[in-house]
Scaffold this active site. Structure first.
Site, PDB file in Angstrom:
ATOM      1  CB  THR A 203      11.191  25.843 -25.425  1.00 18.39           C
ATOM      2  OG1 THR A 203      11.155  24.726 -24.551  1.00 18.39           O
ATOM      3  CG2 THR A 203      10.490  27.009 -24.767  1.00 18.39           C
ATOM      4  NE  ARG A 231      12.771  19.736 -16.169  1.00 16.36           N
ATOM      5  CZ  ARG A 231      12.849  20.552 -17.217  1.00 16.36           C
ATOM      6  NH1 ARG A 231      11.800  20.743 -17.985  1.00 16.36           N
ATOM      7  NH2 ARG A 231      13.953  21.197 -17.491  1.00 16.36           N
ATOM      8  CB  VAL A 232       7.849  22.421 -13.173  1.00 18.29           C
ATOM      9  CG1 VAL A 232       7.587  23.788 -13.770  1.00 18.29           C
ATOM     10  CG2 VAL A 232       6.527  21.706 -12.908  1.00 18.29           C
ATOM     11  N   GLY A 233      10.120  22.834 -15.655  1.00 23.77           N
ATOM     12  CA  GLY A 233      11.324  23.555 -16.083  1.00 23.77           C
ATOM     13  C   GLY A 233      11.213  25.049 -15.847  1.00 23.77           C
ATOM     14  CG  ASP A 234      13.545  27.436 -18.450  1.00 19.18           C
ATOM     15  OD1 ASP A 234      13.346  26.256 -18.819  1.00 19.18           O
ATOM     16  OD2 ASP A 234      13.855  28.345 -19.240  1.00 19.18           O
ATOM     17  CB  THR A 253      14.689  27.855 -25.760  1.00 23.84           C
ATOM     18  OG1 THR A 253      14.746  26.445 -26.050  1.00 23.84           O
ATOM     19  CG2 THR A 253      15.629  28.584 -26.693  1.00 23.84           C
ATOM     20  N   GLY A 254      16.242  26.150 -23.393  1.00 25.09           N
ATOM     21  CA  GLY A 254      17.471  25.432 -23.088  1.00 25.09           C
ATOM     22  C   GLY A 254      17.266  24.528 -21.897  1.00 25.09           C
ATOM     23  N   GLY A 256      16.487  23.786 -18.727  1.00 24.89           N
ATOM     24  CA  GLY A 256      15.737  24.649 -17.825  1.00 24.89           C
ATOM     25  C   GLY A 256      16.280  24.801 -16.420  1.00 24.89           C
TER      26      GLY A 256
HETATM   27  N1  ASP Z   1      13.629  25.171 -21.238  1.00 27.36           N
HETATM   28  C1  ASP Z   1      12.754  24.038 -21.450  1.00 27.36           C
HETATM   29  C2  ASP Z   1      12.686  23.254 -20.176  1.00 27.36           C
HETATM   30  O1  ASP Z   1      13.700  23.055 -19.535  1.00 27.36           O
HETATM   31  C3  ASP Z   1      13.191  23.135 -22.535  1.00 27.36           C
HETATM   32  C4  ASP Z   1      13.408  23.802 -23.873  1.00 27.36           C
HETATM   33  O2  ASP Z   1      13.808  24.951 -23.936  1.00 27.36           O
HETATM   34  O3  ASP Z   1      13.172  23.128 -24.908  1.00 27.36           O
HETATM   35  O4  ASP Z   1      11.631  22.768 -19.851  1.00 27.36           O
END
Ligand code: ASP
Length: 334
Positions: A203, A231-234, A253-254, A256
């Protein structure tokens, strides 16, 4: 060197560090990034792209444009590169699609915009900016977001544009691991199969501080490899993956789900505002909270005085920053 001279040099270097005023901070994802696994040519490409993104944002600030334009410019560079898990380099869902999420927030008035689950918008960050500036809403999803982006004159592409070999191979690897893990007595199924392979969160995010002292923060992603069920992340969630107010801007980033459950970005800003924590302490504390819950990743933050933090609990994070004098710093590993 004599002891006195040495002390003096140390003092000077500390002083120059203390006086640094950062105006743009970026990340290109955190994860299992080990120097021994990284071909030098690829490392060079990553660093060049990070520098290009920083310069683009820096230019905007120097020209007197707002932090919004700076954040957008940096993120567009990274979205157009296959190196990062955003735009062109987005990861695949379980069904083999690329579903993109992005968001932006402007600290001055706390306006915000986001899109989620979009498959045809070339630069989701531009769509997020359009949602913030030209709609009455904050988050638009799927077809509606795409219809809106097209009506705003943004570039629409065939979903095939987002297909890349390395992300496709990563999906096959995760699917194999998932198959194995789904055998009886295998790993707890609440963990995504993604957890069983090398974790790389690509990300991208940026926080910028403009000449009027206003901050903006933005984040863009393809989400997590093999994500399911829409699915929707953060990343498109204001307060989780992105947040900016008059004091501080944050992008994460991480993994989510943990960023959503800790309201990661807003918690950093709340620690800064209500507990008078400095930008580094506030960021590190939230990273520890995420780690204690079982999550991982990284967070970048920049405050109104040009102090920045880049915190992560993984082996590495693609990251960089530029000062008001145009001094660039780019790093990958710990
Ligand atoms: N945070 C992002 C998510 O969970 C993934 C990422 O940081 O690469 O969608």
């Amino acid at each position: 060197m004599k002891k006195v001279t040495l002390l003096f040099v140390c003092y000077l270097s500390l002083l120059s560090h203390a006086q640094k005023r950062y105006i743009v901070v970026i990340h290109g994802g955190a994860g299992t990034l080990l120097k021994k696994d990284m071909p030098p040519e690829l490392e060079r490409q990553y660093k060049e792209k990070l520098k290009e993104a920083l310069y683009k944002a820096y230019e905007k600030v120097q020209q007197g444009q707002t932090a919004i334009e700076a954040v957008e410019a940096a993120i567009v560079v990274m979205e157009n590169s296959p190196l990062f898990n955003a735009g062109k380099g987005a990861v695949f869902t379980s069904e083999g699609r690329n579903e993109l999420d992005a968001s932006i927030m402007y600290g001055k008035d706390r306006t915000a915009g986001a899109v989620a689950g979009v498959t045809t918008i070339k630069n989701p960050i531009k769509a997020a900016v359009a949602v913030m500036q030209k709609s009455e809403h904050v988050i638009l999803i799927g077809k509606g977001a795409e219809y809106f982006a097209k009506a705003q004159g943004l570039e629409i592409v065939n979903p095939k544009y987002f297909w890349t070999q390395h992300r496709w191979d990563a999906l096959q690897k995760v699917k194999k691991a998932e198959l194995k893990a789904n055998q009886p007595n295998a790993v707890n199924q609440r963990y995504p199969a993604y957890y069983l392979t090398d974790k790389k969160f690509g990300t991208v995010g940026c926080v910028a501080l403009d000449k009027d002292g206003n901050l903006a923060a933005g984040t863009s992603t393809g989400g997590m490899t093999n994500k399911k069920y829409g699915r929707v992340g953060d990343s498109p969630i204001i307060g989780a993956g992105t947040y900016a107010d008059k004091n501080i801007g944050i992008s994460g980033t991480g993994w989510g789900e943990f960023y959503i459950r800790t309201s990661a970005a807003r918690t950093v800003s709340a620690k800064y505002e209500y507990q008078n924590k400095d930008v580094k302490t506030a960021t590190q504390e939230v990273m520890s909270e995420i780690e204690n819950m079982g999550g991982d990743g990284g967070i970048i933050a920049l405050d109104k005085n040009g102090n920045m933090a880049m915190s992560f609990n993984t082996e590495g994070m693609y990251r960089g920053a530029i000062t008001s004098n145009g001094e660039i710093e780019v790093e990958i590993y710990k």
